[in-house]
Write a protein that holds these residues in place. Structure first.
Motif, PDB file in Angstrom:
ATOM      1  N   PRO A  57       0.749  -1.109   0.035  1.00 44.64           N
ATOM      2  CA  PRO A  57       0.045   0.156   0.210  1.00 44.64           C
ATOM      3  C   PRO A  57       0.874   1.298   0.030  1.00 44.64           C
ATOM      4  O   PRO A  57       2.098   1.247   0.669  1.00 44.64           O
ATOM      5  N   PRO A  58       0.475   2.143  -0.677  1.00 45.03           N
ATOM      6  CA  PRO A  58       1.308   3.428  -0.792  1.00 45.03           C
ATOM      7  C   PRO A  58       1.116   4.430   0.401  1.00 45.03           C
ATOM      8  O   PRO A  58       0.104   4.099   1.316  1.00 45.03           O
ATOM      9  N   ALA A  59       1.840   5.331   0.486  1.00 42.79           N
ATOM     10  CA  ALA A  59       1.706   6.432   1.591  1.00 42.79           C
ATOM     11  C   ALA A  59       0.420   6.793   1.499  1.00 42.79           C
ATOM     12  O   ALA A  59      -0.464   6.956   0.710  1.00 42.79           O
ATOM     13  N   ALA A  60      -0.162   7.470   2.927  1.00 41.69           N
ATOM     14  CA  ALA A  60      -1.384   8.120   3.171  1.00 41.69           C
ATOM     15  C   ALA A  60      -1.705   9.032   2.131  1.00 41.69           C
ATOM     16  O   ALA A  60      -0.869   9.958   1.649  1.00 41.69           O
ATOM     17  N   GLY A  61      -2.799   9.087   1.410  1.00 42.38           N
ATOM     18  CA  GLY A  61      -3.199  10.146   0.402  1.00 42.38           C
ATOM     19  C   GLY A  61      -2.938   9.625  -0.937  1.00 42.38           C
ATOM     20  O   GLY A  61      -3.388  10.298  -2.051  1.00 42.38           O
ATOM     21  N   GLU A  62      -1.858   8.756  -1.301  1.00 39.41           N
ATOM     22  CA  GLU A  62      -1.651   8.302  -2.398  1.00 39.41           C
ATOM     23  C   GLU A  62      -2.924   7.109  -2.904  1.00 39.41           C
ATOM     24  O   GLU A  62      -3.471   6.689  -2.304  1.00 39.41           O
ATOM     25  N   PRO A  63      -2.963   7.145  -4.425  1.00 35.97           N
ATOM     26  CA  PRO A  63      -4.033   6.252  -4.801  1.00 35.97           C
ATOM     27  C   PRO A  63      -3.701   4.677  -4.327  1.00 35.97           C
ATOM     28  O   PRO A  63      -2.667   4.238  -4.867  1.00 35.97           O
ATOM     29  N   LEU A  64      -4.615   4.112  -3.652  1.00 35.80           N
ATOM     30  CA  LEU A  64      -4.568   2.621  -3.476  1.00 35.80           C
ATOM     31  C   LEU A  64      -5.402   1.815  -4.570  1.00 35.80           C
ATOM     32  O   LEU A  64      -4.805   0.892  -5.219  1.00 35.80           O
ATOM     33  N   LEU A  65      -6.411   2.069  -4.494  1.00 34.32           N
ATOM     34  CA  LEU A  65      -7.418   1.450  -5.675  1.00 34.32           C
ATOM     35  C   LEU A  65      -8.136   2.499  -6.326  1.00 34.32           C
ATOM     36  O   LEU A  65      -8.613   3.577  -6.315  1.00 34.32           O
ATOM     37  N   GLU A  66      -7.694   2.053  -8.156  1.00 34.53           N
ATOM     38  CA  GLU A  66      -8.349   3.222  -8.777  1.00 34.53           C
ATOM     39  C   GLU A  66      -9.315   2.200  -9.978  1.00 34.53           C
ATOM     40  O   GLU A  66      -8.873   1.090 -10.305  1.00 34.53           O
ATOM     41  N   LEU A  67     -10.601   2.730 -10.206  1.00 35.99           N
ATOM     42  CA  LEU A  67     -11.262   2.207 -11.161  1.00 35.99           C
ATOM     43  C   LEU A  67     -11.092   3.244 -12.239  1.00 35.99           C
ATOM     44  O   LEU A  67     -11.468   4.399 -12.093  1.00 35.99           O
ATOM     45  N   ASP A  68     -10.749   2.748 -13.508  1.00 34.84           N
ATOM     46  CA  ASP A  68     -10.534   3.676 -14.769  1.00 34.84           C
ATOM     47  C   ASP A  68     -11.608   3.103 -15.804  1.00 34.84           C
ATOM     48  O   ASP A  68     -11.194   2.297 -16.416  1.00 34.84           O
TER      49      ASP A  68
END
Length: 575
Positions: free
Chosen positions: A329-340
């Motif tokens: 998981p990335p740092a807080a605030g960075e995109p974790l899950l993206e639906l595109d």
């Protein structure tokens, strides 16, 4: 038969052993008529009887003992074939893509493991080996009969061939009708499973009598299919009896004439009749084995239908190729899950989602709201990888999830379904489902988080308190909270919640909101909610309608900008 051999291959050694014993027993059976002829000749010639009688007794006892050993080995092997087949079928059933469960009835799938595999016990294994032994005895008897008298042999073959022609023509239809019968049994099992799974609703609706009629009608169709098989199989016995009786009458008539004419001695006629017995018995056994084999192959076709379905390979990416490790998981605030631009339609063409795009930042709470049928639960199912996308992409920490192994990705996800399924067993069994190594203190802690400690404390069995089939001994709210506790124990990076408060009262809803607030401190949440009060403090609320994203923002922003959200909030007295 090509489909049958892979099921038998793991048991080839005991099957070969049973076949070898069958051949030895067959040789002993073939030797007995010749020994009887020797006894008769010894009596006629006035020679000593003891050597011939002793030889006959030894062969008889040894042949019987070997036959008993062969039957035990065969039955034990048959049970092994059933066991391995059941394990293989059960493994495949539990690994099928979720879409297959949507297309098929649970009761019918269960019958593949139960009744279909049971038919393999006596029909397939016994059929194959018994046919081999029967063929050996039959061929040996024919050769011995030819050595005794060729004319008697020709009369025998002519009589028996008529019965065999009828049997072969009948057996062709047995497999087809047997499969139809098994399909009706599967449909009956599905009808029973349907009724039992909703027995309380059926009872409360006064529909018990109607459901009994439905199950009874299904059982009647299974009965009729079974009768059709029995009717066809019943033709085998008369055909065989006519052929056998005709052969005996012809042999006795012609044989008596040839003995009277001095063409053959009485001892040879007796030996020929005994060989005829040896031919008839394995012939009847082979006919029965062939009929059983056709029945078993009908059931095998249904088993192979399941085994032919491609399983979901949790260890491999959906699109194949090299396995890519699941990114942390990335740092807080960075995109974790993206639906595109996600689009999804069922195989029948029904479109559920249309160009859906949203982002769940690490450490955030995102809610999906909207009217029923908007596609909210489908979004969670696609994130879990239960269905393939029709279009667009879903990315985990920047990597397309179709390039990640499903099992590794699902280990980072916690999923609580709307129906909150609970497995039969104990509270402990359910909690350990996703976290089998969790300790008792961890179990107690998560139960306290979701307000379930009272369930444990009210029973002297503690964590081992039974929950009943489908969690029937728990209330709806307790089942929901147990499902949430089960997911929290696995410490997921992203928690997917589908209507987590659907079955909770106001007090427990408030407790759960505090639990989710605490849980979101070290993980991300994607929540589907009809009760907007559950998600008012979400970092982002995404409004779906008709499979499309129509608005997004915080509660206050959406009240101002989205007519649909404002309507939903007003209906729940939140504006």
């Amino acid at each position: 038969m090509r489909e049958l051999l892979p099921l038998l291959r793991p048991h080839r050694r005991p099957l070969i052993g049973a076949g070898a014993l069958s051949l030895v027993a067959a040789a002993g059976a073939l030797a007995q008529p010749a020994l009887v002829a020797r006894v008769i000749e010894a009596v006629g010639a006035g020679r000593a009887l003891l050597p011939a009688v002793l030889a006959l007794v030894v062969v008889l006892v040894a042949s019987s003992a070997l036959g008993a050993l062969q039957q035990y080995l065969l039955q034990r092997t048959a049970e092994g074939v059933v066991l391995s087949t059941r394990r293989t079928v059960a493994d495949r059933l539990l690994r099928l893509p979720v879409a297959e469960y949507d297309r098929r009835r649970t009761g019918d799938l269960m019958s593949r493991v139960g009744s279909d595999t049971t038919l393999l016990r006596a029909t397939v294994t016994s059929g194959v080996v018994d046919m081999v032994g029967s063929v050996v005895v039959g061929v040996g008897a024919l050769i011995a009969m030819a050595l005794v008298d060729i004319w008697l042999l020709l009369v025998t073959v002519g009589s028996v061939s008529v019965g065999l022609a009828v049997v072969v023509s009948v057996a062709r239809g047995v497999r087809r009708l047997s499969r139809q019968a098994q399909e009706e049994v599967g449909a009956m099992s599905a009808a029973v499973e349907r009724a039992l799974s909703a027995v309380r609703t059926i009872r409360a609706s006064g529909a018990t009598g109607r459901e009994v009629e439905v199950v009874g009608a299904s059982a009647g169709r299974a009965y009729e299919a079974g009768v059709r098989v029995a009717r066809l199989e019943a033709l085998v016995s008369p055909a065989g009896s006519i052929a056998v009786q005709g052969a005996f009458l012809a042999v006795l008539g012609l044989g008596g004439y040839r003995v009277a004419a001095g063409s053959i001695p009485v001892a040879d006629l007796v030996a020929f009749i005994l060989y005829l017995f040896l031919l008839v018995m394995p012939l009847a056994q082979a006919i029965g084995a062939w009929t059983q084999l056709q029945t078993g192959l009908g059931a095998l076709a249904r088993i192979q239908e399941v085994l032919a379905l491609a399983p979901e390979d949790d260890a491999r990416p959906e699109r194949g190729g090299a396995v890519v490790p699941v990114p942390a998981p990335p740092a807080a605030g960075e995109p974790l899950l993206e639906l595109d631009g996600v689009t999804f339609a069922y195989p029948d063409g029904t479109e559920v989602l249309r160009d859906v795009s949203l982002t769940v930042p690490a450490g955030s709470r995102v809610a999906l709201v909207g009217p029923s049928g908007a596609g909210k639960s489908t979004v969670l199912a696609l994130v879990e990888g239960f269905y393939p996308l029709t279009g667009g992409a879903i990315r985990w920490a920047g990597t397309d999830v179709r390039d990640l192994p499903r099992a590794a990705l699902r280990a980072r996800l916690g999923y609580v379904e709307q129906e909150a399924p609970v497995l039969a067993g104990s509270l402990r069994d359910n909690l350990l489902l996703a976290a089998p190594e969790a300790s008792d203190p961890e179990l107690w802690a998560v139960l306290a988080d979701v307000g379930l400690t009272d369930v444990v404390q009210r029973s002297p069995r503690g964590l081992d308190v039974p929950v009943g089939d489908d969690g029937v001994l728990l209330s709806g709210g307790e089942r929901q909270r147990l499902a949430i506790a089960r997911s929290l124990l696995s410490r997921p990076a992203l928690l997917l919640l589908d209507e987590p408060t659907a079955s909770l009262d106001a007090r427990n809803e408030g407790l759960l909101r505090r639990t989710l607030a605490a849980a979101s401190a070290d993980r991300s949440l994607l929540v589907v909610a009809h009760r907007l009060s559950t998600v008012l403090d979400s970092d982002q609320i995404v409004v779906l309608d008709g499979g499309r994203v129509v608005a997004r923002g915080t509660h206050d922003e959406l009240v101002e900008s989205s007519p649909l959200y404002r309507e939903l909030a007003a209906a729940q007295l939140l504006v």
